[in-house]
Design a protein around this motif. Structure first.
Motif, PDB file in Angstrom:
ATOM      1  N   GLU A  30     -24.942   1.746   2.134  1.00  0.00           N
ATOM      2  CA  GLU A  30     -25.554   1.285   0.675  1.00  0.00           C
ATOM      3  C   GLU A  30     -24.257   1.344  -0.140  1.00  0.00           C
ATOM      4  OE1 GLU A  30     -26.167   3.147  -3.778  1.00  0.00           O
ATOM      5  OE2 GLU A  30     -26.183   4.022  -2.867  1.00  0.00           O
ATOM      6  N   PRO A  31     -24.078  -0.186  -0.280  1.00  0.00           N
ATOM      7  CA  PRO A  31     -22.619  -0.500  -0.645  1.00  0.00           C
ATOM      8  C   PRO A  31     -21.991   0.000  -1.739  1.00  0.00           C
ATOM      9  CG  PRO A  31     -23.881  -2.748  -0.555  1.00  0.00           C
ATOM     10  CD  PRO A  31     -24.312  -1.357  -0.177  1.00  0.00           C
ATOM     11  N   LEU A  32     -20.805   0.067  -2.084  1.00  0.00           N
ATOM     12  CA  LEU A  32     -20.409   1.522  -3.246  1.00  0.00           C
ATOM     13  C   LEU A  32     -19.614   0.596  -3.691  1.00  0.00           C
ATOM     14  CD1 LEU A  32     -19.761   5.348  -1.229  1.00  0.00           C
ATOM     15  CD2 LEU A  32     -21.634   4.077  -2.573  1.00  0.00           C
ATOM     16  N   GLY A  33     -18.524  -0.024  -2.539  1.00  0.00           N
ATOM     17  CA  GLY A  33     -17.334  -1.429  -3.858  1.00  0.00           C
ATOM     18  C   GLY A  33     -16.517  -2.047  -2.962  1.00  0.00           C
ATOM     19  N   VAL A  34     -15.720  -2.826  -3.358  1.00  0.00           N
ATOM     20  CA  VAL A  34     -14.608  -3.092  -2.247  1.00  0.00           C
ATOM     21  C   VAL A  34     -13.259  -2.464  -2.732  1.00  0.00           C
ATOM     22  CG1 VAL A  34     -13.321  -4.971  -1.817  1.00  0.00           C
ATOM     23  CG2 VAL A  34     -15.697  -5.680  -2.954  1.00  0.00           C
ATOM     24  N   LEU A  35     -12.577  -2.344  -1.538  1.00  0.00           N
ATOM     25  CA  LEU A  35     -11.589  -1.440  -1.709  1.00  0.00           C
ATOM     26  C   LEU A  35     -10.068  -2.385  -1.148  1.00  0.00           C
ATOM     27  CD1 LEU A  35     -12.344   2.079  -0.273  1.00  0.00           C
ATOM     28  CD2 LEU A  35     -12.034   1.689  -2.461  1.00  0.00           C
ATOM     29  N   TRP A  36      -9.325  -2.232  -1.450  1.00  0.00           N
ATOM     30  CA  TRP A  36      -8.152  -3.302  -0.895  1.00  0.00           C
ATOM     31  C   TRP A  36      -7.323  -2.515   0.444  1.00  0.00           C
ATOM     32  CZ3 TRP A  36      -7.373  -8.343  -0.354  1.00  0.00           C
ATOM     33  CH2 TRP A  36      -8.210  -8.823  -1.188  1.00  0.00           C
ATOM     34  N   ALA A  37      -7.027  -2.868   1.342  1.00  0.00           N
ATOM     35  CA  ALA A  37      -6.491  -1.716   1.863  1.00  0.00           C
ATOM     36  C   ALA A  37      -5.153  -1.946   3.646  1.00  0.00           C
ATOM     37  CB  ALA A  37      -7.832  -1.309   3.377  1.00  0.00           C
ATOM     38  N   GLU A  38      -4.998  -1.608   4.020  1.00  0.00           N
ATOM     39  CA  GLU A  38      -3.956  -1.716   4.738  1.00  0.00           C
ATOM     40  C   GLU A  38      -4.430  -1.496   6.604  1.00  0.00           C
ATOM     41  OE1 GLU A  38       0.399  -1.801   5.497  1.00  0.00           O
ATOM     42  OE2 GLU A  38      -0.239   0.506   5.801  1.00  0.00           O
ATOM     43  N   LEU A  39      -4.637  -2.055   7.050  1.00  0.00           N
ATOM     44  CA  LEU A  39      -5.311  -1.854   8.927  1.00  0.00           C
ATOM     45  C   LEU A  39      -4.568  -1.432   9.456  1.00  0.00           C
ATOM     46  CD1 LEU A  39      -7.439  -2.825   7.115  1.00  0.00           C
ATOM     47  CD2 LEU A  39      -8.800  -3.118   9.619  1.00  0.00           C
ATOM     48  N   ARG A  60      -5.735   3.669  11.530  1.00  0.00           N
ATOM     49  CA  ARG A  60      -5.991   4.394   9.958  1.00  0.00           C
ATOM     50  C   ARG A  60      -5.875   2.928   9.094  1.00  0.00           C
ATOM     51  NH1 ARG A  60       0.149   6.175  12.044  1.00  0.00           N
ATOM     52  NH2 ARG A  60       0.585   4.445  10.385  1.00  0.00           N
ATOM     53  N   ILE A  61      -6.471   3.123   8.375  1.00  0.00           N
ATOM     54  CA  ILE A  61      -6.805   2.320   7.107  1.00  0.00           C
ATOM     55  C   ILE A  61      -6.741   3.099   5.958  1.00  0.00           C
ATOM     56  CG2 ILE A  61      -8.681   1.052   5.531  1.00  0.00           C
ATOM     57  CD1 ILE A  61     -10.502   1.256   8.802  1.00  0.00           C
TER      58      ILE A  61
END
Length: 112
Positions: A30-39, A60-61
């Protein structure tokens, strides 16, 4: 410590058990939302499985922190998705002493 470059939009997903009608369960995400990230990728490795060889790469995100219990705060057992790419989250820790960012220790598994 410098601020991370949150330049990738990832979908945070949580597992759900759905009854399969035969007394068991199937797992859906189930999708919970969008997170902006650095990978940031770590050193990968290959592992021979029963029918195929899998390539596993640790990541490491880094994402913005959210309060404990908030649906936008990642936890172990969830995953992050970038299109067809899936990053399984194994652990989550605060990145800095101020608690502004979280580091998700995740792994991407790919069949070459």
């Amino acid at each position: 410590m410098s601020a991370p470059q949150l330049n990738r939009a990832l979908v945070l997903e949580a597992p759900m058990k759905i009854a399969d009608g035969a007394g068991g369960y199937a797992r859906q995400w189930e999708p919970l939302g969008v997170l902006w990230a650095e990978l940031k990728a770590g050193a990968g490795r290959e592992k021979a499985e029963t029918a195929a060889t899998l390539s596993r790469v640790p990541y490491r995100i880094t994402v913005r922190a959210a309060p404990f219990g908030a649906p936008s705060r990642p936890v172990a057992g969830q995953r992050l998705r970038d299109g067809a790419r899936i990053f399984n989250i194994h652990a989550v820790a605060e990145r800095d002493t101020g608690g502004a960012y979280l580091t998700c220790h995740a792994e991407e598994e790919v069949s070459p």
